[in-house]
Design an enzyme around this catalytic site. Structure first.
Site, PDB file in Angstrom:
ATOM      1  N   GLU A   1       0.853  -1.191   0.000  1.00  5.70           N
ATOM      2  CA  GLU A   1       0.000   0.000   0.000  1.00  5.70           C
ATOM      3  C   GLU A   1       0.890   1.242   0.000  1.00  5.70           C
ATOM      4  OE1 GLU A   1      -2.710   2.414   3.227  1.00  5.70           O
ATOM      5  OE2 GLU A   1      -2.855   0.225   3.218  1.00  5.70           O
TER       6      GLU A   1
ATOM      7  N   LYS B   1     -11.335  -1.235   6.587  1.00  6.91           N
ATOM      8  CA  LYS B   1     -10.111  -1.007   7.350  1.00  6.91           C
ATOM      9  C   LYS B   1     -10.495  -0.501   8.743  1.00  6.91           C
ATOM     10  CE  LYS B   1      -6.467   2.512   7.570  1.00  6.91           C
ATOM     11  NZ  LYS B   1      -5.779   3.594   6.839  1.00  6.91           N
TER      12      LYS B   1
END
Length: 212
Positions: free
Chosen positions: A43, A132
């Site tokens: 990421e 998340k």
């Protein structure tokens, strides 16, 4: 199918390296060490200078088993830039319906940061498959267990505060994947410091142990 494939890869690889580079070259160097260390979900945060160029470079040069995503995406415009440069998933620290729409338009998974059941349900209603949990260190692993009581069908990924010491707890409580940030860069002078690979290997070994 594209979206499902990416979500499956995130789960199978499990460990997500959250990269905040000091520069484009610094970030690319750090990612290469993380990949060599055995973490294949990457990421690239948009706090990294020239983040879209980092994403484009990694997307063009990485093998198929490497999943490149974009993090710290604060608006739909940034999400579109990331996607057009090759980002396969989008992560934000908050829930943004416009980002969700953009990601759905391109069949790209959107992982919004949520810290309450209300936000999680709102994310689900906007088409989100993987939430998340942020900040993970404040919510704790029991949060997943508690949410899965009334909402067993939502997948959750903690980010923030995931460490070697609590990785097993997150795994046992049902985390779909885990985001690891500063722990991978611990004691590193820059992206070329080999301690990054060493830190990565420690997390990979720990995951292999806890997952059997």
């Amino acid at each position: 199918m594209k979206k499902i494939k990416i979500l499956n890869q995130l789960h199978e690889n499990y460990l997500v390296a959250v990269v905040r580079g000091k520069s484009k070259d610094d970030a690319i160097a750090a990612v290469q060490q993380m990949i060599e260390g055995g973490i294949y979900n990457i990421e690239i945060t948009f706090t990294t200078p020239q983040a879209e160029e980092v994403i484009r470079h990694l997307s063009a040069t990485s093998d198929e088993h490497i999943v490149i995503g974009a993090g710290t995406v604060l608006d739909s415009g940034t999400a579109r830039i990331a996607i057009l440069n090759g980002a396969e998933y989008i992560v934000s620290p908050h829930l943004d319906i416009e980002i969700a729409k953009m990601c759905n338009r391109y069949a790209v998974p959107y992982l919004p940061g949520c810290g309450s059941v209300t936000e999680i349900v709102q994310a689900m209603e906007s088409g989100v498959d993987l939430v998340k949990l942020f900040p993970g260190d404040l919510l704790g692993a029991n949060f997943i267990k508690n949410v899965h009581g009334p909402i067993p069908h939502i997948e959750l990924m903690p980010s923030g505060g995931v460490s070697l010491d609590n990785l097993e707890d997150w795994y046992n409580k049902g985390a779909y994947a885990v985001g690891i940030g500063s722990a991978l860069m611990k004691n590193a002078k820059d992206g070329n410091d080999t301690v990054i690979k060493e830190n990565t290997e420690k997390f990979v070994r720990k995951f292999q142990t806890v997952s059997g």
